[in-house]
Write a protein that holds these residues in place. Structure first.
Motif, PDB file in Angstrom:
ATOM      1  N   SER A 248       0.848  -1.193   0.000  1.00  0.00           N
ATOM      2  CA  SER A 248       0.000   0.000   0.000  1.00  0.00           C
ATOM      3  C   SER A 248       0.884   1.244   0.000  1.00  0.00           C
ATOM      4  CB  SER A 248      -0.897   0.044   1.248  1.00  0.00           C
ATOM      5  OG  SER A 248      -1.924  -0.918   1.163  1.00  0.00           O
ATOM      6  N   ILE A 249       0.670   2.105  -0.983  1.00  0.00           N
ATOM      7  CA  ILE A 249       1.328   3.413  -0.961  1.00  0.00           C
ATOM      8  C   ILE A 249       0.758   4.209   0.206  1.00  0.00           C
ATOM      9  CG2 ILE A 249       1.691   5.554  -2.240  1.00  0.00           C
ATOM     10  CD1 ILE A 249       1.347   3.855  -4.808  1.00  0.00           C
ATOM     11  N   ALA A 250      -0.563   4.148   0.341  1.00  0.00           N
ATOM     12  CA  ALA A 250      -1.320   4.701   1.464  1.00  0.00           C
ATOM     13  C   ALA A 250      -2.582   3.853   1.547  1.00  0.00           C
ATOM     14  CB  ALA A 250      -1.647   6.174   1.249  1.00  0.00           C
ATOM     15  N   PRO A 251      -3.246   3.808   2.701  1.00  0.00           N
ATOM     16  CA  PRO A 251      -4.470   3.009   2.804  1.00  0.00           C
ATOM     17  C   PRO A 251      -5.465   3.359   1.698  1.00  0.00           C
ATOM     18  CG  PRO A 251      -3.799   3.754   4.969  1.00  0.00           C
ATOM     19  CD  PRO A 251      -2.886   4.445   3.995  1.00  0.00           C
ATOM     20  N   GLY A 252      -5.916   2.343   0.959  1.00  0.00           N
ATOM     21  CA  GLY A 252      -6.830   2.566  -0.142  1.00  0.00           C
ATOM     22  C   GLY A 252      -6.136   2.832  -1.466  1.00  0.00           C
ATOM     23  N   GLN A 253      -4.811   2.821  -1.480  1.00  0.00           N
ATOM     24  CA  GLN A 253      -4.042   3.045  -2.712  1.00  0.00           C
ATOM     25  C   GLN A 253      -3.004   1.927  -2.833  1.00  0.00           C
ATOM     26  OE1 GLN A 253      -2.330   6.938  -3.012  1.00  0.00           O
ATOM     27  NE2 GLN A 253      -1.357   6.547  -4.960  1.00  0.00           N
ATOM     28  N   GLU A 254      -3.467   0.771  -3.326  1.00  0.00           N
ATOM     29  CA  GLU A 254      -2.623  -0.415  -3.390  1.00  0.00           C
ATOM     30  C   GLU A 254      -1.811  -0.438  -4.690  1.00  0.00           C
ATOM     31  OE1 GLU A 254      -4.804  -0.569  -0.185  1.00  0.00           O
ATOM     32  OE2 GLU A 254      -5.864  -0.648  -2.103  1.00  0.00           O
ATOM     33  N   ALA A 255      -0.633  -1.040  -4.610  1.00  0.00           N
ATOM     34  CA  ALA A 255       0.269  -1.108  -5.753  1.00  0.00           C
ATOM     35  C   ALA A 255       0.815  -2.518  -5.910  1.00  0.00           C
ATOM     36  CB  ALA A 255       1.408  -0.111  -5.593  1.00  0.00           C
ATOM     37  N   LEU A 256       1.157  -2.866  -7.148  1.00  0.00           N
ATOM     38  CA  LEU A 256       1.721  -4.190  -7.447  1.00  0.00           C
ATOM     39  C   LEU A 256       2.787  -4.044  -8.524  1.00  0.00           C
ATOM     40  CD1 LEU A 256       0.099  -7.616  -7.909  1.00  0.00           C
ATOM     41  CD2 LEU A 256       1.230  -6.620  -9.902  1.00  0.00           C
ATOM     42  N   SER A 257       3.848  -4.842  -8.391  1.00  0.00           N
ATOM     43  CA  SER A 257       4.839  -4.966  -9.453  1.00  0.00           C
ATOM     44  C   SER A 257       5.122  -6.452  -9.647  1.00  0.00           C
ATOM     45  CB  SER A 257       6.129  -4.206  -9.114  1.00  0.00           C
ATOM     46  OG  SER A 257       6.774  -4.780  -7.996  1.00  0.00           O
ATOM     47  N   ALA A 258       5.368  -6.862 -10.899  1.00  0.00           N
ATOM     48  CA  ALA A 258       5.580  -8.281 -11.176  1.00  0.00           C
ATOM     49  C   ALA A 258       6.246  -8.470 -12.528  1.00  0.00           C
ATOM     50  CB  ALA A 258       4.249  -9.032 -11.147  1.00  0.00           C
ATOM     51  N   HIS A 259       6.940  -9.614 -12.653  1.00  0.00           N
ATOM     52  CA  HIS A 259       7.485 -10.060 -13.930  1.00  0.00           C
ATOM     53  C   HIS A 259       6.628 -11.223 -14.418  1.00  0.00           C
ATOM     54  CE1 HIS A 259      11.581  -8.048 -13.952  1.00  0.00           C
ATOM     55  NE2 HIS A 259      11.061  -7.709 -12.771  1.00  0.00           N
ATOM     56  N   LEU A 260       6.093 -11.112 -15.638  1.00  0.00           N
ATOM     57  CA  LEU A 260       5.301 -12.175 -16.260  1.00  0.00           C
ATOM     58  C   LEU A 260       6.119 -12.810 -17.374  1.00  0.00           C
ATOM     59  CD1 LEU A 260       3.035 -10.436 -14.898  1.00  0.00           C
ATOM     60  CD2 LEU A 260       1.571 -11.058 -16.814  1.00  0.00           C
ATOM     61  N   VAL A 261       6.181 -14.138 -17.384  1.00  0.00           N
ATOM     62  CA  VAL A 261       6.905 -14.860 -18.435  1.00  0.00           C
ATOM     63  C   VAL A 261       5.897 -15.491 -19.386  1.00  0.00           C
ATOM     64  CG1 VAL A 261       8.595 -16.666 -18.947  1.00  0.00           C
ATOM     65  CG2 VAL A 261       8.798 -15.317 -16.846  1.00  0.00           C
ATOM     66  N   VAL A 262       6.081 -15.254 -20.693  1.00  0.00           N
ATOM     67  CA  VAL A 262       5.195 -15.793 -21.728  1.00  0.00           C
ATOM     68  C   VAL A 262       6.016 -16.667 -22.675  1.00  0.00           C
ATOM     69  CG1 VAL A 262       3.634 -13.809 -21.584  1.00  0.00           C
ATOM     70  CG2 VAL A 262       5.527 -13.791 -23.227  1.00  0.00           C
ATOM     71  N   PRO A 263       5.345 -17.517 -23.500  1.00  0.00           N
ATOM     72  CA  PRO A 263       6.096 -18.363 -24.443  1.00  0.00           C
ATOM     73  C   PRO A 263       6.868 -17.521 -25.455  1.00  0.00           C
ATOM     74  CG  PRO A 263       3.832 -19.127 -24.209  1.00  0.00           C
ATOM     75  CD  PRO A 263       3.905 -17.801 -23.540  1.00  0.00           C
ATOM     76  N   ASP A 264       7.906 -18.124 -26.018  1.00  0.00           N
ATOM     77  CA  ASP A 264       8.683 -17.428 -27.045  1.00  0.00           C
ATOM     78  C   ASP A 264       7.771 -17.020 -28.200  1.00  0.00           C
ATOM     79  OD1 ASP A 264      10.831 -17.941 -25.486  1.00  0.00           O
ATOM     80  OD2 ASP A 264      11.653 -19.559 -26.732  1.00  0.00           O
ATOM     81  N   GLY A 265       7.880 -15.762 -28.619  1.00  0.00           N
ATOM     82  CA  GLY A 265       7.122 -15.281 -29.762  1.00  0.00           C
ATOM     83  C   GLY A 265       5.638 -15.089 -29.493  1.00  0.00           C
ATOM     84  N   TYR A 266       5.250 -15.031 -28.233  1.00  0.00           N
ATOM     85  CA  TYR A 266       3.817 -14.865 -27.919  1.00  0.00           C
ATOM     86  C   TYR A 266       3.305 -13.576 -28.559  1.00  0.00           C
ATOM     87  CZ  TYR A 266      -0.499 -14.678 -25.202  1.00  0.00           C
ATOM     88  OH  TYR A 266      -1.816 -14.636 -24.829  1.00  0.00           O
TER      89      TYR A 266
END
Length: 332
Positions: A248-266
């Motif tokens: 939470s940056i502040a209550p009610g202001q949620e944040a997410l970061s992530a790495h997504l892996v997809v097939p080659d050439g998706y």
């Protein structure tokens, strides 16, 4: 496209607390300051240490509410080159300070109670009851003003708890005054104070714990980290995830970061990004998401393979051989 990185532009910051909560805070502040002055003058005129002490307690209430108002104002300051998230977290700091201030008040009250147990003092019960009843009325009005907004903002909740603590103090003083007037047993005053301190500690512990959790970038209590992971893995084309962070940056202001892996050439990486962002926003209220999309060949012959904490079921990804991910540890 072998590699795609996207920071979605629809962050959609949550609006600051509304005018209703600000108006309630201002009214509670005015009531508290007004009665604090009246109680201090009354305590001085009738030579009552108990009333003067309670006026000091109300001074901390006024300071807590004033700090809440200041934090809300500062929190509106827009992001800058040195504060890219702005100053919304000042609200969390103010809430933590309010919670710790309540603990400090408890320490002072317990010390005074110990002294009065050892050396009972004469109490003017009638004057004490009259002023305590008036103080209780003021605190009940302030509680009503803030109750409707206490769940909107962690900082407002801290101010609300201060008012509740003072109301409990008024109830204790009124009860002790009745007991002393009826029986003459003066230890009723410090005994009531000890019970009130226990209630204050119980009510403020959750506030302090939540504020510290937010400052440590913990997963918001209303979100299930594994459920959020599953929602991302359910998107077509996602092979696995790693470096997933939710806070939470502040209550009610949620944040997410992530790495997504997809097939080659998706071929539908932009569509996947849009679907994932929409799912996070609609299902979990996460409006600030930063997602990096990588193709499976990026993980080959690298150490990142062991960092891929969760994998999708049935995803056709040509990942290098390695141990099956365990699903990761619970971040909480």
């Amino acid at each position: 496209m072998a590699h795609a990185h996207a920071d979605h532009c629809r962050h959609g910051h949550v609006a600051a607390p509304g005018r209703g909560s600000r108006r309630s805070l201002w009214l509670a502040f005015a009531l508290t300051v007004s009665f604090m002055v009246a109680e201090a003058v009354g305590g001085w005129l009738i030579n009552s240490l108990a009333l003067l002490s309670d006026a000091g307690h109300m001074l901390t209430d006024a300071a807590a509410i004033g700090l809440s108002l200041l934090a809300l104002k500062v929190g509106e300051t827009p992001p800058s080159a040195t504060k890219t998230f702005g100053y919304r977290r000042v609200e969390i700091l103010a809430a933590l300070f309010n919670g710790l201030a309540l603990w400090a008040i408890v320490g002072v009250v317990l010390r005074e109670a110990y002294g009065r147990f050892r050396e009972p003092q004469e109490i003017r019960a009638v004057g004490m009851m009259a002023v305590a009843a008036a103080g209780l009325a003021v605190n009940l009005v302030s509680m009503k003003l803030l109750h409707a907004h206490k769940d909107e903002n962690l900082n407002v909740r801290g101010a609300f708890l201060h008012v509740v603590a003072d109301a409990l103090g008024s109830v204790g003083a009124l009860t002790a005054g009745i007991v002393v007037a009826a029986t003459g047993w003066t230890p009723a005053d410090p005994l009531a104070s000890v019970g009130i301190c226990a209630l204050i500690l119980y009510s403020s512990w959750g506030l302090v714990r939540e504020a510290v959790h937010a400052l440590l970038l913990g997963v918001p209590a209303h979100l299930d980290f594994r459920q959020v992971q599953r929602a991302i893995l359910e998107q077509e084309g996602v092979c696995c995830l790693y470096d997933v962070h939710l806070w939470s940056i502040a209550p009610g202001q949620e944040a997410l970061s992530a790495h997504l892996v997809v097939p080659d050439g998706y071929p539908r990486q932009k569509e996947l990004l849009a679907r994932t962002v929409a799912r996070l926003r609609e299902d979990f209220g996460i409006t600030h998401a930063t997602i990096q999309i990588e193709e499976s060949h990026e993980l080959k012959d690298s150490r990142l393979r062991s960092a891929c904490t969760v994998e999708g079921e049935g995803a056709a990804c040509a990942l290098p051989p390695g141990p099956k991910p365990s699903g990761g540890e619970d971040p909480r």
